[in-house]
Design a protein around this motif. Structure first.
Motif, PDB file in Angstrom:
ATOM      1  N   LEU A 108       3.776   0.469  -0.598  1.00  0.00           N
ATOM      2  CA  LEU A 108       4.551   1.332   0.107  1.00  0.00           C
ATOM      3  C   LEU A 108       3.800   2.740  -0.970  1.00  0.00           C
ATOM      4  CD1 LEU A 108       8.235   0.179  -0.381  1.00  0.00           C
ATOM      5  CD2 LEU A 108       6.922   1.272   1.359  1.00  0.00           C
ATOM      6  N   ILE A 109       3.346   3.001  -2.022  1.00  0.00           N
ATOM      7  CA  ILE A 109       2.987   3.866  -2.333  1.00  0.00           C
ATOM      8  C   ILE A 109       1.307   4.721  -1.644  1.00  0.00           C
ATOM      9  CG2 ILE A 109       1.647   4.808  -4.648  1.00  0.00           C
ATOM     10  CD1 ILE A 109       3.562   3.036  -5.866  1.00  0.00           C
ATOM     11  N   VAL A 114      -1.081   7.758   1.796  1.00  0.00           N
ATOM     12  CA  VAL A 114      -1.909   7.655   3.186  1.00  0.00           C
ATOM     13  C   VAL A 114      -1.708   8.890   4.245  1.00  0.00           C
ATOM     14  CG1 VAL A 114      -3.556   6.672   4.863  1.00  0.00           C
ATOM     15  CG2 VAL A 114      -3.494   5.623   2.613  1.00  0.00           C
ATOM     16  N   ALA A 115      -0.277   8.247   4.197  1.00  0.00           N
ATOM     17  CA  ALA A 115       0.729   9.127   5.535  1.00  0.00           C
ATOM     18  C   ALA A 115       0.016  10.831   5.437  1.00  0.00           C
ATOM     19  CB  ALA A 115       1.651   8.668   5.348  1.00  0.00           C
ATOM     20  N   GLN A 124      -3.007   2.671   9.586  1.00  0.00           N
ATOM     21  CA  GLN A 124      -2.743   1.376  10.164  1.00  0.00           C
ATOM     22  C   GLN A 124      -3.301   0.277   9.118  1.00  0.00           C
ATOM     23  OE1 GLN A 124      -5.300   1.038  13.697  1.00  0.00           O
ATOM     24  NE2 GLN A 124      -4.278  -0.567  14.270  1.00  0.00           N
ATOM     25  N   GLY A 125      -4.422   0.370   8.149  1.00  0.00           N
ATOM     26  CA  GLY A 125      -4.413  -0.952   7.764  1.00  0.00           C
ATOM     27  C   GLY A 125      -3.006  -0.284   6.062  1.00  0.00           C
TER      28      GLY A 125
END
Length: 171
Positions: A108-109, A114-115, A124-125
């Motif tokens: 989640l972190i 990344v987002a 996506q990864g």
């Protein structure tokens, strides 16, 4: 069946020596392969009792195991026990789900980082990693549920066997 079953007590009118002899005489050793399809196996040593239902058809790590202590009582003997998973199954299940919890937090972190950075390929990864964690959690839950469900008759077998052996009643 839960990993940590409640503590229960059986009261027996039999003296401790006779109760010990009856339990010991009724146990089937590990090496005996032939016999009824469902038998009670275990050991009694220095009052410490461990029983489980054995099968010719296979093994089940989440089968119920009776852990107890056979002690002397005023009017006979008493068995104080708990019926639950084996300590190894408890430890494996705890480690499995603790590791998944850690992976989920890390995933989640990573997904949030990344987002926030705006990389679509990287997102996506991260989502695939989270999906794998969820899949492993579902597999673990299904494994534990199936093993516990399969062992439900074993709990009745072990409880009935020890109750009959000791001519006991639930306290």
């Amino acid at each position: 069946m839960t990993p940590f079953g409640p503590v229960r007590t059986l009261e027996s009118p039999l003296p401790l020596a006779e109760a010990t002899a009856r339990v010991t005489d009724g146990l089937l050793g590990r090496r005996k392969l032939l016999g009824p399809p469902r038998v009670v196996r275990g050991r009694l040593h220095d009052g410490q009792l461990r029983l489980s239902a054995g099968h010719r058809r296979g093994r089940n790590a989440w089968r119920p195991v009776l852990h107890g202590r056979l002690i002397e009582a005023e009017d006979g003997s008493r068995l104080v026990y708990r019926l639950g998973w084996s300590p190894l199954s408890e430890a494996f299940t705890a480690v499995w789900f603790a590791a998944l919890g850690l992976f989920l937090v890390v995933g989640l972190i990573r997904t949030v980082i990344v987002a926030a950075s705006g990389g679509p390929g990287s997102l996506q990864g991260a989502l695939v990693f989270l999906a794998a964690v969820v899949g492993m959690a579902a597999f673990g839950a299904a494994l534990v549920t199936a093993g516990t469900w399969q062992g439900r008759a074993d709990a009745k077998t072990v409880t009935r066997w020890i109750t009959e052996r000791l001519e006991a009643t639930e306290a």
